[in-house]
Design a protein around this motif. Structure first.
Motif, PDB file in Angstrom:
ATOM      1  N   LYS A   1       0.840  -1.193   0.000  1.00 49.05           N
ATOM      2  CA  LYS A   1       0.000   0.000   0.000  1.00 49.05           C
ATOM      3  C   LYS A   1       0.874   1.241   0.000  1.00 49.05           C
ATOM      4  N   MET A   2       0.458   2.237  -0.773  1.00 46.41           N
ATOM      5  CA  MET A   2       1.154   3.512  -0.785  1.00 46.41           C
ATOM      6  C   MET A   2       0.120   4.625  -0.668  1.00 46.41           C
ATOM      7  N   VAL A   3       0.389   5.584   0.202  1.00 46.41           N
ATOM      8  CA  VAL A   3      -0.497   6.729   0.414  1.00 46.41           C
ATOM      9  C   VAL A   3       0.297   8.000   0.149  1.00 46.41           C
ATOM     10  N   ALA A   4      -0.191   8.836  -0.786  1.00 49.45           N
ATOM     11  CA  ALA A   4       0.505  10.067  -1.140  1.00 49.45           C
ATOM     12  C   ALA A   4      -0.448  11.251  -1.048  1.00 49.45           C
ATOM     13  N   PRO A   5       0.007  12.390  -0.517  1.00 48.98           N
ATOM     14  CA  PRO A   5      -0.851  13.580  -0.476  1.00 48.98           C
ATOM     15  C   PRO A   5      -1.236  14.014  -1.885  1.00 48.98           C
ATOM     16  N   LEU A   6      -2.466  14.480  -2.052  1.00 49.15           N
ATOM     17  CA  LEU A   6      -2.945  14.979  -3.334  1.00 49.15           C
ATOM     18  C   LEU A   6      -3.882  16.144  -3.053  1.00 49.15           C
ATOM     19  N   GLY A   7      -3.310  17.369  -3.067  1.00 50.26           N
ATOM     20  CA  GLY A   7      -4.107  18.542  -2.738  1.00 50.26           C
ATOM     21  C   GLY A   7      -4.611  18.443  -1.316  1.00 50.26           C
ATOM     22  N   ASP A   8      -5.946  18.548  -1.156  1.00 51.19           N
ATOM     23  CA  ASP A   8      -6.528  18.472   0.182  1.00 51.19           C
ATOM     24  C   ASP A   8      -6.966  17.050   0.539  1.00 51.19           C
ATOM     25  N   THR A   9      -6.532  16.059  -0.259  1.00 51.75           N
ATOM     26  CA  THR A   9      -6.901  14.672   0.024  1.00 51.75           C
ATOM     27  C   THR A   9      -5.681  13.777  -0.170  1.00 51.75           C
ATOM     28  N   GLU A  10      -5.907  12.486  -0.369  1.00 46.95           N
ATOM     29  CA  GLU A  10      -4.818  11.539  -0.551  1.00 46.95           C
ATOM     30  C   GLU A  10      -5.117  10.617  -1.728  1.00 46.95           C
ATOM     31  N   MET A  11      -4.051  10.166  -2.367  1.00 35.97           N
ATOM     32  CA  MET A  11      -4.157   9.125  -3.378  1.00 35.97           C
ATOM     33  C   MET A  11      -3.624   7.838  -2.761  1.00 35.97           C
ATOM     34  N   VAL A  12      -4.405   6.773  -2.848  1.00 38.96           N
ATOM     35  CA  VAL A  12      -4.055   5.504  -2.214  1.00 38.96           C
ATOM     36  C   VAL A  12      -3.928   4.424  -3.280  1.00 38.96           C
ATOM     37  N   ARG A  13      -2.762   3.808  -3.343  1.00 46.08           N
ATOM     38  CA  ARG A  13      -2.564   2.642  -4.215  1.00 46.08           C
ATOM     39  C   ARG A  13      -2.501   1.409  -3.321  1.00 46.08           C
ATOM     40  N   GLU A  14      -3.439   0.487  -3.507  1.00 47.47           N
ATOM     41  CA  GLU A  14      -3.519  -0.669  -2.624  1.00 47.47           C
ATOM     42  C   GLU A  14      -3.588  -1.950  -3.437  1.00 47.47           C
ATOM     43  N   ARG A  15      -2.775  -2.897  -3.063  1.00 48.56           N
ATOM     44  CA  ARG A  15      -2.711  -4.168  -3.771  1.00 48.56           C
ATOM     45  C   ARG A  15      -3.952  -5.003  -3.470  1.00 48.56           C
ATOM     46  N   VAL A  16      -4.527  -5.604  -4.511  1.00 46.59           N
ATOM     47  CA  VAL A  16      -5.717  -6.425  -4.326  1.00 46.59           C
ATOM     48  C   VAL A  16      -5.464  -7.891  -4.667  1.00 46.59           C
ATOM     49  N   ARG A  17      -4.362  -8.190  -5.363  1.00 44.23           N
ATOM     50  CA  ARG A  17      -4.023  -9.581  -5.624  1.00 44.23           C
ATOM     51  C   ARG A  17      -2.520  -9.727  -5.822  1.00 44.23           C
ATOM     52  N   VAL A  18      -1.966 -10.843  -5.329  1.00 42.05           N
ATOM     53  CA  VAL A  18      -0.549 -11.126  -5.491  1.00 42.05           C
ATOM     54  C   VAL A  18      -0.367 -12.617  -5.646  1.00 42.05           C
ATOM     55  N   ARG A  19       0.631 -13.009  -6.446  1.00 38.84           N
ATOM     56  CA  ARG A  19       0.964 -14.406  -6.634  1.00 38.84           C
ATOM     57  C   ARG A  19       2.465 -14.548  -6.875  1.00 38.84           C
ATOM     58  N   GLY A  20       3.084 -15.559  -6.257  1.00 36.25           N
ATOM     59  CA  GLY A  20       4.474 -15.868  -6.540  1.00 36.25           C
ATOM     60  C   GLY A  20       5.465 -15.078  -5.713  1.00 36.25           C
ATOM     61  N   THR A  21       6.737 -15.149  -6.108  1.00 37.70           N
ATOM     62  CA  THR A  21       7.829 -14.457  -5.420  1.00 37.70           C
ATOM     63  C   THR A  21       8.640 -13.659  -6.436  1.00 37.70           C
ATOM     64  N   PRO A  22       9.126 -12.474  -6.043  1.00 39.83           N
ATOM     65  CA  PRO A  22       9.903 -11.653  -6.980  1.00 39.83           C
ATOM     66  C   PRO A  22      11.305 -12.179  -7.202  1.00 39.83           C
TER      67      PRO A  22
END
Length: 421
Positions: free
Chosen positions: A400-421
């Motif tokens: 998950k990543m949360v970044a300020p965006l004006g008077d709010t926030e932009m949130v990038r959140e993972r919804v699925r993952v598989r395997g290993t990097p």
């Protein structure tokens, strides 16, 4: 539009997928059925609010499944319908007309080449706006079907009808699958949930003629939201490459409201080759804004920390070399560093250098990561004026990543993952 370039081709092992594919400028090649007609079927005078509300609330019970297949054998599938769908061949696509028992059929376009989600949605909205008075355009959902993103949007509009202005609703869906890309539209008030159900079922059923490609070693999909509403996605795939290296492919689309009636969209695709130690060997990056390519850059290691870059950036041709102040970081290399050394170690911050053409096409950019509370996997991220909070998983990948965006926030959140990097 050609987003993916071929720099990495030949550097990969036989089990890696080539980093080259063409993306169709959808749906500008599609027939006029994709655009709403002058008076949408089932529309109601905008002044009669009770009628409009009732029309927009309509839904369909599940329908029987009907088989669909391309005459050339390029795809097969099934879809809910009241009767047999009709299929018409076009240039680089098939047009599928699906009867739903409503005033308008569901129209879908199955393309022979990959489609950019943002560019396709942008063109559908643009086509609707040429023939109607748009009132509101919005992304309604972003989901994963199989391992490919599907983006849903709606455009509410007004058109001249026999009794004055009539309200209409154009529903849109883009399934950005590399093998069987799909774009669907339905122009009729209501049936929003039914449209999502029918089109997602069709997308999930589609099978291409080439068989199932080999699975990657790692896959993740994240949805980006602002104020809880979907505005984009990121899809990460990591494959094996020669000599123990990795090929990391990232596909993303962003949809930002420019006004209630307009969207500003960006599609990007990158392919990043790293060696067995996680250092950058080569990178291709391409971006399109509102369906038009504006950045296409290729980077290749000359030797050590010396790199050659070439391409176009916002209309300007670029060609040169630079020497990085440190080894250039990659996604799998950074994950290894974070999980094996940084998180369990005593250091409180680490500085990394990346090649990010949107930030600087002619030099690497610096990113600083700082630890949060003791024992947590939360980090603060700083890159120039940009700041964010990043939460890692046990593999060192971002959950998950949360970044300020004006008077709010932009949130990038993972919804699925598989395997290993």
């Amino acid at each position: 539009m050609r987003l993916r370039t071929t720099l990495l081709l030949g550097l990969l092992t036989g089990c890696a997928t080539p980093a080259s594919s063409s993306r169709t400028e959808a749906p500008s090649q599609a027939p006029a059925e994709a655009a709403p007609p002058p008076a949408s079927a089932g529309s109601a005078p905008a002044s009669e609010k009770s009628d409009v509300k009732a029309l927009f609330a309509r839904e369909l019970a599940p329908l029987s499944k009907q088989k669909v297949s391309a005459p050339d054998g390029s795809f097969t599938g099934e879809v809910e319908a009241t009767g047999a769908p009709t299929l018409q061949a076009g240039e680089g696509l098939f047009v599928l007309s699906i009867p739903l028992g409503t005033g308008s059929p569901l129209t879908c376009f199955v393309y022979s080449q990959p489609v950019d989600a943002g560019g396709a949605i942008y063109r559908l909205v643009e086509m609707a706006g040429q023939r109607t008075e748009l009132q509101r355009v919005r992304i309604t959902d972003i989901r994963l079907i199989g391992e490919s993103p599907a983006v849903y949007a709606e455009a509410e509009y007004r058109v001249n009808g026999p009794r004055g202005k009539a309200a209409g609703l154009a529903k849109m869906m883009v399934y950005a699958d590399d093998r069987v890309p799909l774009v669907c539209t339905h122009d009729e008030p209501g049936y929003s949930e039914s449209f999502a159900r029918v089109t997602s079922g069709l997308a999930a059923s589609l099978q291409g003629s080439g068989g199932t490609p080999p699975a990657s070693r790692y896959f993740e999909f994240s949805v980006i939201r602002v104020r809880g509403l979907p505005v984009g996605f990121e899809k990460h795939t990591i494959r094996e490459a020669a000599g123990g290296g990795r090929l990391t492919e990232v596909e993303s689309s962003l949809f930002f409201p420019r006004s209630p009636r307009e969207l500003s969209v960006h599609d990007s695709v990158s392919s990043e080759l790293s060696d067995k130690d996680g250092k950058l060997v080569a990178r291709d990056f391409a971006r399109a804004s509102n369906g038009e390519p504006d950045i296409q850059m290729a980077l290749e290691q000359v030797q050590g920390r010396e790199y050659h870059y070439e391409g176009t950036h916002l209309g300007k041709a670029l060609n040169g070399t630079f020497t990085a102040p440190a080894d250039l970081a990659t996604e799998p290399g950074t994950a290894r560093l974070l999980r094996e050394r940084f998180l369990p170690g005593p250091e409180q911050e680490v500085t990394l250098h990346y090649y990010i053409p949107t930030a600087n096409p002619a030099a690497p950019v610096q990113q600083v990561l700082r630890k949060g509370a003791a024992g947590s996997r939360e980090l603060s991220v700083e890159m120039g004026p940009l700041k964010a909070t990043l939460t890692l998983d046990a593999q060192g990948m971002g959950e998950k990543m949360v970044a300020p965006l004006g008077d709010t926030e932009m949130v990038r959140e993972r919804v699925r993952v598989r395997g290993t990097p």
